[in-house]
Scaffold this motif. Structure first.
Motif, PDB file in Angstrom:
ATOM      1  N   ILE A 130       0.831  -1.201   0.000  1.00  0.00           N
ATOM      2  CA  ILE A 130       0.000   0.000   0.000  1.00  0.00           C
ATOM      3  C   ILE A 130       0.871   1.258   0.000  1.00  0.00           C
ATOM      4  O   ILE A 130       0.602   2.226  -0.711  1.00  0.00           O
ATOM      5  N   GLY A 131       1.946   1.240   0.780  1.00  0.00           N
ATOM      6  CA  GLY A 131       2.837   2.395   0.835  1.00  0.00           C
ATOM      7  C   GLY A 131       3.485   2.691  -0.503  1.00  0.00           C
ATOM      8  O   GLY A 131       3.684   3.850  -0.864  1.00  0.00           O
ATOM      9  N   ALA A 132       3.823   1.641  -1.258  1.00  0.00           N
ATOM     10  CA  ALA A 132       4.433   1.833  -2.582  1.00  0.00           C
ATOM     11  C   ALA A 132       3.436   2.463  -3.542  1.00  0.00           C
ATOM     12  O   ALA A 132       3.795   3.310  -4.369  1.00  0.00           O
ATOM     13  N   VAL A 133       2.175   2.061  -3.445  1.00  0.00           N
ATOM     14  CA  VAL A 133       1.136   2.639  -4.299  1.00  0.00           C
ATOM     15  C   VAL A 133       0.975   4.131  -3.970  1.00  0.00           C
ATOM     16  O   VAL A 133       0.877   4.971  -4.874  1.00  0.00           O
ATOM     17  N   PHE A 138       1.569   9.856  -5.142  1.00  0.00           N
ATOM     18  CA  PHE A 138       2.050  11.154  -4.652  1.00  0.00           C
ATOM     19  C   PHE A 138       3.106  11.737  -5.591  1.00  0.00           C
ATOM     20  O   PHE A 138       3.124  12.942  -5.857  1.00  0.00           O
ATOM     21  N   ALA A 139       4.000  10.883  -6.098  1.00  0.00           N
ATOM     22  CA  ALA A 139       5.048  11.360  -7.008  1.00  0.00           C
ATOM     23  C   ALA A 139       4.438  11.912  -8.291  1.00  0.00           C
ATOM     24  O   ALA A 139       4.890  12.943  -8.817  1.00  0.00           O
ATOM     25  N   ALA A 140       3.433  11.227  -8.798  1.00  0.00           N
ATOM     26  CA  ALA A 140       2.776  11.693 -10.021  1.00  0.00           C
ATOM     27  C   ALA A 140       2.121  13.053  -9.799  1.00  0.00           C
ATOM     28  O   ALA A 140       2.228  13.956 -10.647  1.00  0.00           O
ATOM     29  N   LYS A 141       1.461  13.215  -8.662  1.00  0.00           N
ATOM     30  CA  LYS A 141       0.828  14.509  -8.364  1.00  0.00           C
ATOM     31  C   LYS A 141       1.879  15.611  -8.229  1.00  0.00           C
ATOM     32  O   LYS A 141       1.712  16.730  -8.737  1.00  0.00           O
ATOM     33  N   ALA A 142       2.975  15.283  -7.558  1.00  0.00           N
ATOM     34  CA  ALA A 142       4.025  16.280  -7.341  1.00  0.00           C
ATOM     35  C   ALA A 142       4.681  16.703  -8.648  1.00  0.00           C
ATOM     36  O   ALA A 142       5.139  17.851  -8.778  1.00  0.00           O
ATOM     37  N   SER A 143       4.726  15.800  -9.634  1.00  0.00           N
ATOM     38  CA  SER A 143       5.408  16.104 -10.893  1.00  0.00           C
ATOM     39  C   SER A 143       4.715  17.210 -11.685  1.00  0.00           C
ATOM     40  O   SER A 143       5.318  17.814 -12.570  1.00  0.00           O
ATOM     41  N   ARG A 144       3.453  17.490 -11.375  1.00  0.00           N
ATOM     42  CA  ARG A 144       2.769  18.623 -12.020  1.00  0.00           C
ATOM     43  C   ARG A 144       3.480  19.930 -11.696  1.00  0.00           C
ATOM     44  O   ARG A 144       3.546  20.854 -12.515  1.00  0.00           O
ATOM     45  N   TYR A 145       3.993  20.019 -10.474  1.00  0.00           N
ATOM     46  CA  TYR A 145       4.540  21.260  -9.962  1.00  0.00           C
ATOM     47  C   TYR A 145       6.073  21.252  -9.916  1.00  0.00           C
ATOM     48  O   TYR A 145       6.696  22.316  -9.878  1.00  0.00           O
ATOM     49  N   MET A 146       6.650  20.039  -9.916  1.00  0.00           N
ATOM     50  CA  MET A 146       8.112  19.892  -9.914  1.00  0.00           C
ATOM     51  C   MET A 146       8.475  18.884 -11.007  1.00  0.00           C
ATOM     52  O   MET A 146       8.723  17.704 -10.726  1.00  0.00           O
ATOM     53  N   PRO A 147       8.489  19.318 -12.269  1.00  0.00           N
ATOM     54  CA  PRO A 147       8.632  18.381 -13.385  1.00  0.00           C
ATOM     55  C   PRO A 147      10.041  17.834 -13.604  1.00  0.00           C
ATOM     56  O   PRO A 147      10.215  16.893 -14.367  1.00  0.00           O
ATOM     57  N   TYR A 259      -5.066  -2.495 -14.125  1.00  0.00           N
ATOM     58  CA  TYR A 259      -3.617  -2.507 -13.972  1.00  0.00           C
ATOM     59  C   TYR A 259      -3.226  -1.460 -12.938  1.00  0.00           C
ATOM     60  O   TYR A 259      -3.370  -0.263 -13.169  1.00  0.00           O
ATOM     61  N   GLY A 260      -2.784  -1.922 -11.781  1.00  0.00           N
ATOM     62  CA  GLY A 260      -2.378  -1.006 -10.725  1.00  0.00           C
ATOM     63  C   GLY A 260      -3.318  -1.058  -9.540  1.00  0.00           C
ATOM     64  O   GLY A 260      -4.532  -0.926  -9.696  1.00  0.00           O
ATOM     65  N   LEU A 261      -2.747  -1.251  -8.354  1.00  0.00           N
ATOM     66  CA  LEU A 261      -3.565  -1.350  -7.145  1.00  0.00           C
ATOM     67  C   LEU A 261      -4.270  -0.042  -6.830  1.00  0.00           C
ATOM     68  O   LEU A 261      -5.319  -0.028  -6.178  1.00  0.00           O
ATOM     69  N   GLU A 262      -3.727   1.064  -7.316  1.00  0.00           N
ATOM     70  CA  GLU A 262      -4.371   2.360  -7.043  1.00  0.00           C
ATOM     71  C   GLU A 262      -5.787   2.425  -7.630  1.00  0.00           C
ATOM     72  O   GLU A 262      -6.608   3.209  -7.158  1.00  0.00           O
ATOM     73  N   LYS A 263      -6.061   1.579  -8.641  1.00  0.00           N
ATOM     74  CA  LYS A 263      -7.390   1.582  -9.276  1.00  0.00           C
ATOM     75  C   LYS A 263      -8.478   1.061  -8.329  1.00  0.00           C
ATOM     76  O   LYS A 263      -9.657   1.314  -8.556  1.00  0.00           O
ATOM     77  N   ILE A 264      -8.086   0.313  -7.289  1.00  0.00           N
ATOM     78  CA  ILE A 264      -9.100  -0.225  -6.384  1.00  0.00           C
ATOM     79  C   ILE A 264      -9.022   0.414  -4.995  1.00  0.00           C
ATOM     80  O   ILE A 264      -9.724   0.014  -4.076  1.00  0.00           O
ATOM     81  N   ASP A 266      -9.282   4.029  -2.677  1.00  0.00           N
ATOM     82  CA  ASP A 266     -10.021   5.298  -2.705  1.00  0.00           C
ATOM     83  C   ASP A 266      -9.025   6.454  -2.585  1.00  0.00           C
ATOM     84  O   ASP A 266      -8.844   7.048  -1.534  1.00  0.00           O
ATOM     85  N   LEU A 267      -8.340   6.746  -3.693  1.00  0.00           N
ATOM     86  CA  LEU A 267      -7.302   7.791  -3.685  1.00  0.00           C
ATOM     87  C   LEU A 267      -7.801   9.006  -4.468  1.00  0.00           C
ATOM     88  O   LEU A 267      -8.082   8.927  -5.628  1.00  0.00           O
TER      89      LEU A 267
END
Length: 267
Positions: A130-133, A138-147, A259-264, A266-267
């Motif tokens: 869960i922590g890896a997901v 979080f990294a993907a969200k941060a990349s919007r602002y720190m590309p 594909y990806g645990l994040e899909k199931i 509630d993020l």
């Protein structure tokens, strides 16, 4: 009380497969229905991994295991086996939960279509921790602002693929949030081939393989005068089991493959 979910395990004597068998044995909602392994064929699955007799004999025949009528097949085998294993499970009406990496985007689409044709669910997750997901999201969200960023993934020296499935998934999520942007000096030159790592949409992905490691990844994001590091460490393979249990339960009520645990989650 609901009937337990019947779970078969492909790769039951591998490092991850052993943890899945142990998970099934300690969860009342799950029951082991069969197990495959390349080694220790003919032995009891529990005795082979040191947890006592379970009454399930290890076999190298996936068809034999699928014929037992499991609800779910959990696959932690190898990249050269995973596609065929998943196809055979779906054809048998058995829901795949796959932690083995190495499948291409096209192969994942094909498997999704097979699941939908059969009216069953499936889940492929590069990482079940869960922590890896959370780290990936979080990294993907941060990349919007720190590309400006680089990915460094570190695994044990028995891992077959590089970069890891987790790094590929992280890169995929980042690429959806961030425009392609070539980083580094425009005249940059490698004096040692591979020194800058693999290239994906303008950023670099680095793979480290050393004995003693389990599964570790950090995403470095930088801007003028600052560095943000988002890191996750799996210190043992038990860290993946809550995600495996979540996937096994979720896939019973799903149609189509995700594909990806994040899909199931509630993020």
């Amino acid at each position: 009380m609901m009937k337990p979910i019947k779970v078969a395990v492909a790769g039951a004597t591998g490092r991850m497969g052993q943890e899945v068998v142990k998970l099934i044995q300690r969860e009342e909602s799950l029951v082991l229905s069969g197990a495959t392994a390349r080694r220790k064929k003919g032995e009891d699955a529990g005795e082979a991994i040191g947890i006592g007799k379970l009454g399930i004999t290890l076999t190298d025949s996936l068809d034999e295991v699928l014929a037992q009528g499991p609800d779910v097949l959990v696959d932690f085998t190898t990249p050269d086996q995973v596609k065929a294993n998943t196809e055979r499970a779906i054809e048998a009406g058995v829901r795949p939960v796959v932690g083995t990496t190495g499948l291409t985007e096209e192969e994942i689409r094909e498997l999704d279509e097979l699941c939908r044709d059969k009216g069953i669910g499936g889940i492929i997750a590069p990482n079940f921790a869960i922590g890896a997901v959370l780290m990936m999201v979080f990294a993907a969200k941060a990349s919007r602002y720190m590309p400006h960023l680089e990915i460094i993934e570190m695994h044990h020296d028995r891992k077959l693929d590089a970069p890891s499935g987790t790094a590929w998934k992280t890169a995929e999520l980042i690429s959806k949030e961030r425009e392609e942007m070539k980083q580094g000096h425009p005249e940059e030159k490698e004096t040692l081939e591979g020194a800058r790592g693999g290239y994906r949409d303008g950023f670099r992905v680095h793979s480290v393989r050393l004995p003693g490691l389990v599964a570790h990844q950090e995403v470095l994001l930088s801007d003028a005068g600052q560095l943000l590091t988002i890191r996750h460490d799996s210190l043992n393979r038990e860290s993946f089991m809550p995600g495996v249990k979540l996937a096994v339960e979720d896939v019973m009520n799903r149609t189509g493959l995700v594909y990806g645990l994040e899909k199931i989650l509630d993020l």
